[in-house]
Design a protein around this motif. Structure first.
Motif, PDB file in Angstrom:
ATOM      1  N   PHE A 110    -110.474 108.392 -96.678  1.00 33.27           N
ATOM      2  CA  PHE A 110    -110.833 108.313 -98.287  1.00 33.27           C
ATOM      3  C   PHE A 110    -110.819 109.462 -99.298  1.00 33.27           C
ATOM      4  O   PHE A 110    -111.386 110.172 -98.691  1.00 33.27           O
ATOM      5  N   ALA A 111    -110.145 109.505 -99.990  1.00 33.77           N
ATOM      6  CA  ALA A 111    -110.131 110.403-100.817  1.00 33.77           C
ATOM      7  C   ALA A 111    -111.526 110.908-101.657  1.00 33.77           C
ATOM      8  O   ALA A 111    -112.304 110.209-101.809  1.00 33.77           O
ATOM      9  N   ALA A 112    -111.726 112.207-101.774  1.00 34.78           N
ATOM     10  CA  ALA A 112    -112.851 112.636-102.275  1.00 34.78           C
ATOM     11  C   ALA A 112    -113.174 112.182-103.596  1.00 34.78           C
ATOM     12  O   ALA A 112    -111.939 111.829-104.475  1.00 34.78           O
ATOM     13  N   GLU A 113    -114.219 112.143-104.553  1.00 33.85           N
ATOM     14  CA  GLU A 113    -114.432 111.354-105.717  1.00 33.85           C
ATOM     15  C   GLU A 113    -113.487 112.434-106.753  1.00 33.85           C
ATOM     16  O   GLU A 113    -112.792 111.525-107.645  1.00 33.85           O
ATOM     17  N   ASP A 114    -113.331 113.637-106.528  1.00 35.83           N
ATOM     18  CA  ASP A 114    -112.530 114.170-107.609  1.00 35.83           C
ATOM     19  C   ASP A 114    -111.105 114.173-107.189  1.00 35.83           C
ATOM     20  O   ASP A 114    -110.119 115.178-107.776  1.00 35.83           O
ATOM     21  N   GLU A 115    -110.557 113.601-106.145  1.00 33.92           N
ATOM     22  CA  GLU A 115    -109.286 113.410-105.867  1.00 33.92           C
ATOM     23  C   GLU A 115    -108.437 112.406-106.203  1.00 33.92           C
ATOM     24  O   GLU A 115    -108.946 111.195-105.815  1.00 33.92           O
ATOM     25  N   ALA A 116    -107.321 112.440-107.184  1.00 36.29           N
ATOM     26  CA  ALA A 116    -106.506 111.183-107.387  1.00 36.29           C
ATOM     27  C   ALA A 116    -105.328 111.069-106.635  1.00 36.29           C
ATOM     28  O   ALA A 116    -105.093 112.279-105.921  1.00 36.29           O
ATOM     29  N   THR A 117    -104.601 110.396-106.951  1.00 40.00           N
ATOM     30  CA  THR A 117    -103.254 110.123-106.028  1.00 40.00           C
ATOM     31  C   THR A 117    -102.291 111.429-106.409  1.00 40.00           C
ATOM     32  O   THR A 117    -101.615 112.024-105.473  1.00 40.00           O
ATOM     33  N   SER A 118    -102.346 111.779-107.710  1.00 43.58           N
ATOM     34  CA  SER A 118    -101.395 113.141-107.965  1.00 43.58           C
ATOM     35  C   SER A 118    -101.837 114.406-107.104  1.00 43.58           C
ATOM     36  O   SER A 118    -100.970 115.039-106.764  1.00 43.58           O
ATOM     37  N   GLU A 141    -100.904 107.625-102.197  1.00 46.17           N
ATOM     38  CA  GLU A 141    -101.802 106.665-102.728  1.00 46.17           C
ATOM     39  C   GLU A 141    -103.394 107.079-102.361  1.00 46.17           C
ATOM     40  O   GLU A 141    -103.444 107.614-101.443  1.00 46.17           O
ATOM     41  N   THR A 142    -104.140 106.254-103.474  1.00 46.42           N
ATOM     42  CA  THR A 142    -105.630 106.437-103.193  1.00 46.42           C
ATOM     43  C   THR A 142    -106.049 104.773-103.190  1.00 46.42           C
ATOM     44  O   THR A 142    -106.628 104.199-104.047  1.00 46.42           O
ATOM     45  N   LEU A 143    -105.701 104.350-101.918  1.00 43.19           N
ATOM     46  CA  LEU A 143    -105.927 102.810-102.085  1.00 43.19           C
ATOM     47  C   LEU A 143    -107.266 102.246-102.037  1.00 43.19           C
ATOM     48  O   LEU A 143    -107.811 101.260-102.470  1.00 43.19           O
ATOM     49  N   SER A 144    -108.238 103.452-101.659  1.00 44.25           N
ATOM     50  CA  SER A 144    -109.566 103.051-101.541  1.00 44.25           C
ATOM     51  C   SER A 144    -110.226 102.775-103.077  1.00 44.25           C
ATOM     52  O   SER A 144    -111.396 102.235-103.324  1.00 44.25           O
ATOM     53  N   ALA A 146     -98.458 102.786-105.712  1.00 42.41           N
ATOM     54  CA  ALA A 146     -98.977 101.278-106.170  1.00 42.41           C
ATOM     55  C   ALA A 146    -100.532 101.963-106.753  1.00 42.41           C
ATOM     56  O   ALA A 146    -101.524 100.965-107.383  1.00 42.41           O
ATOM     57  N   THR A 147    -100.840 103.315-106.789  1.00 41.01           N
ATOM     58  CA  THR A 147    -102.065 103.482-107.214  1.00 41.01           C
ATOM     59  C   THR A 147    -102.038 104.775-108.313  1.00 41.01           C
ATOM     60  O   THR A 147    -102.509 105.825-107.659  1.00 41.01           O
TER      61      THR A 147
END
Ligand SMILES: CC(C)(COP(=O)(O)OP(=O)(O)OC[C@H]1O[C@@H](n2cnc3c(N)ncnc32)[C@H](O)[C@@H]1OP(=O)(O)O)[C@@H](O)C(=O)NCCC(=O)NCCS
Length: 328
Positions: A45-53, A141-144, A82-83
């Motif tokens: 799962f990505a960290a809170e400050d990580e987005a798909t980009s 993707e950050t599907l989380s 998709a995110t």
């Protein structure tokens, strides 16, 4: 016509590992259920400050390094996702900015879990028609962020990650040999986020009903996947005038081990030759095939001249397969 293929590949997965046991604490599920029904053991799962980009950017840097080209040689960025970071702005533009590239065109491809295959297909045609020399194709993707952590039917399946490929001209006879893509359009809530788009903008009711999260009819998707994964792989092979035995490996979309097992039986291709890493990452949608390729390259499982098939399926419902002779 000059051959087009992948010249360099990179992938990135977030550090945070979420095991099935972690999910047992969040929803009414069990490690045993998830493992036996899907093959998944953990996901990132990505960290809170990580987005798909951010994920896509990290994968892109590695792909450019591996392609051994100057970053300025990239003429176009295509992101399959998709995110997206934002609903209106292409994530490709955000990655362009992070890469320090300016002016080059950027766009996103929306073909859900088949996005990487669709984006590679577009890049292949644009290089063949000499519009561009090098195209950066990213599946990220950050599907989380769209998984409903209160819905055990979906939240156990998905993970975050990214993969990137530099696509360009390769040695004659290598690279992409054939492409087969298709779709079976549906509007029956088989696999989509019901609200937040133009049809049902979010409001108090949609939020209360959790319609801003992904909804899925698992059994319908399962039936579709078991049908199209073998079918479209054989179609692409047929176009390349090859038989399944000519392949050294198949890189399927990493959704569920049972789907891959069924495909292996249907096309009579050994399960060991399907690359599987969904146990470690779950379903990372448009990133999954690229991450699988990246891992296999790191392990030395792909050599120059190997014939491989990349096959995806997912929301839409979309599907597609690419047969390629690995170029490096
Ligand atoms: C989602 C999926 C794993 C469910 O497996 P399944 O064998 O079809 O399971 P079912 O949907 O029949 O559910 C069986 C039971 O398990 C329950 N269940 C569902 N998720 C569960 C979970 N995480 N933990 C425990 N039980 C769960 C269901 O509620 C159901 O209970 P019931 O019989 O009391 O109603 C499977 O359908 C699948 O993988 N589909 C494809 C999904 C996919 O790949 N989507 C992305 C495509 S890109």
């Amino acid at each position: 016509m000059q051959s087009v293929g992948i010249k360099g590949l990179g992938y990135y997965v977030p550090e945070n590992i979420v095991t099935n046991f972690d999910l047992e604490k969040v929803v009414d599920t069990s490690d045993e259920w998830i493992r036996t029904r899907t093959g998944i053991e953990e996901r990132r799962f990505a960290a809170e400050d990580e987005a798909t980009s951010d994920l896509g950017y990290k994968a892109a840097i590695k792909a450019i390094e591996n392609a051994k080209i100057d970053i300025q040689e990239i003429g176009l960025i295509i992101v399959a996702t998709a995110t997206a970071d934002y609903l209106t702005q292409p994530t490709a533009c955000l990655i362009q900015k992070k890469l320090g590239l300016s002016k080059i065109p950027c766009f996103d491809v929306g073909a859900a879990c088949t996005g990487f295959i669709y984006a590679l297909t577009v890049a292949n045609s644009m290089i063949k028609t000499k519009l561009f020399k090098n195209i950066l194709v990213i599946g990220a993707e950050t599907l989380s962020r769209i998984a409903d952590m209160k819905d055990r039917n979906t939240c156990v399946l998905f993970g975050d990650g990214a993969a990137a490929a530099v696509v360009g001209n390769v040695e004659e006879g290598y690279g992409i040999l054939s492409v087969s893509i298709g779709a079976e359009g549906e509007d029956d809530m088989v696999l989509k986020i019901p609200a937040g788009g133009s049809k049902f903008p979010n409001n108090e009711r949609t939020i209360e009903n959790r319609e801003n999260f992904l909804k899925m009819n698992g059994q319908e998707v399962f039936k579709f996947a078991v049908k199209v994964l073998p079918k479209v792989t054989l179609e692409a092979l047929n176009q390349a005038e090859m038989k399944v035995d000519d392949l050294s490996m198949i890189f399927p979309h990493q959704a569920n081990l049972r789907i891959i097992e069924a495909a292996s039986k249907r096309i009579d291709f050994p399960l060991e030759k399907f690359y599987v890493n969904l146990n470690k990452y779950g379903n990372t949608s448009a990133a999954s095939i690229g991450i699988a390729l990246g891992e296999a390259l790191e392990k030395g499982l792909i050599k120059k001249g190997d014939n491989i098939a990349l096959t995806g399926f997912g929301g839409g419902l979309t599907y597609g397969s690419i047969v390629m002779k690995w170029a490096y």
